[in-house]
Scaffold this active site. Structure first.
Site, short mmCIF file in Angstrom:
data_model
loop_
_atom_site.label_atom_id
_atom_site.label_comp_id
_atom_site.label_asym_id
_atom_site.label_seq_id
_atom_site.Cartn_x
_atom_site.Cartn_y
_atom_site.Cartn_z
N SER A 141 0.88 -1.18 -0.15
CA SER A 141 0.49 0.00 -0.37
C SER A 141 0.77 1.26 0.04
O SER A 141 2.13 0.94 0.50
CB SER A 141 -0.61 0.20 1.46
OG SER A 141 -1.52 0.84 1.27
N TYR A 154 -1.68 -0.94 10.84
CA TYR A 154 -1.96 -0.63 9.20
C TYR A 154 -0.64 -0.38 8.49
O TYR A 154 -0.27 -1.61 7.74
CB TYR A 154 -2.59 -0.41 8.30
CG TYR A 154 -3.65 -0.67 7.20
CD1 TYR A 154 -3.95 -1.66 6.52
CD2 TYR A 154 -3.32 0.11 6.85
CE1 TYR A 154 -4.31 -2.28 5.27
CE2 TYR A 154 -3.45 -0.01 5.31
CZ TYR A 154 -3.61 -1.17 4.53
OH TYR A 154 -3.73 -1.40 3.55
#
Ligand SMILES: NC(=O)c1ccc[n+]([C@@H]2O[C@H](COP(=O)([O-])OP(=O)(O)OC[C@H]3O[C@@H](n4cnc5c(N)ncnc54)[C@H](O)[C@@H]3O)[C@@H](O)[C@H]2O)c1
Length: 254
Positions: A141, A154
């Site tokens: 990501s 995350y």
């Protein structure tokens, strides 16, 4: 067709980017093993592919469990006799600051995003080695590169995926197995839908906030990520390994 004769494992294929990747790979002739926590979701994707003349099997799996990770590769070999490609796409979206996160939050997000990615790869690698070539694509990501408020859990997991990708690329290069990661920006999926619901926003309100953060001034579509996964999975990227491909509409460099 770019994936004719290839067998690909895709995790988290029941929704979002994993689903779009499954549909894109099927168009290019791949035989697919689609794994997801949500069996109904992934069965629906597999049924669509089969009804269009493709080859796909759906399996229920929690990638953070070693036995489930092994079952994904076992199913691929039983059903299609080989593994050529792995797309590690499934992820947990636990987002907390370091101050707020409990050990259980950390164990969940690292257990799925880092250890799950490693375990699914671990059981597939001997079979890819046996083929003499292959490709592993890890969906990381932009969050693995940049800081975002209250996202430490995350973002740390995605940073680890980027580092693990480079290490895997080094270890597997002698076996002609390429390993790369993709860093999406904001993409419309069930995960982002959960995000705007959590924030008490409509899709339009959320999009109006997110779009200007990208140079291209919009949120991306899952198929735009799937096209990049296809490129890294196919022989068109034959001299690319240990790379991080930004599919972020310019977010990270704005
Ligand atoms: N959507 C975005 O804006 C965005 C941005 C950057 C990166 N990503 C990454 O893209 C990937 C896909 O995200 P998405 O937005 O499509 O998510 P999504 O929530 O829409 O789909 C993820 C799928 O993974 C499955 N899954 C979750 N945990 C699992 C587990 N332990 N085992 C097996 N399956 C599991 C879910 O059931 C779901 O079907 C993730 O790695 C995510 O981190 C997404």
């Amino acid at each position: 067709m770019r994936l004719e004769g290839k067998t690909a494992i895709i995790t988290g294929a029941g929704a979002g980017i994993g689903e779009a990747t499954a549909m894109r790979f099927a168009e290019e002739g791949a035989k697919l093993v689609l794994a997801d926590l949500n069996l109904a979701g992934v069965e629906g994707v597999a049924e669509r592919i089969v009804s269009q003349g493709g080859a796909a099997v759906a399996i229920a799996a929690d990638i953070s469990k070693e036995e489930d990770a092994k079952r994904i590769s076992d199913t691929a070999v039983e059903r299609f006799g080989a593994i050529d490609i792995v797309v590690n796409n499934a992820a947990d979206f636990t987002t907390f600051s370091v101050e707020d996160a409990t050990p259980q939050h950390w164990q969940r997000v690292l257990g799925v995003n880092v250890i799950g990615t490693a375990m699914v790869s671990k059981f597939a690698i001997p079979h890819i080695k046996a083929r003499g070539r292959g490709s592993i694509v890890n969906i990381a990501s932009m969050s693995g590169i940049i800081a975002q408020p209250n996202f430490a859990t995350y973002n740390s997991s995605k940073g680890a995926v980027l580092t693990m990708t480079r290490c895997m690329a080094m270890d597997l290069a002698p076996f002609n197995i390429r390993v790369n990661s993709i860093c999406p920006g904001c993409i419309y999926t069930t995960a982002t839908e959960r995000e705007w619901t959590r924030m008490g926003e409509t899709k339009e309100q959320w999009s109006a906030r997110q779009a200007p953060l990208h140079m291209l001034n919009r949120v991306g579509e899952a198929r735009e990520v799937a096209n990049a996964v296809l490129f890294l999975a196919s022989d068109e990227s034959s001299f690319i390994t240990a790379a991080e491909l930004l599919v972020d509409g310019g977010y990270c460099n704005k």
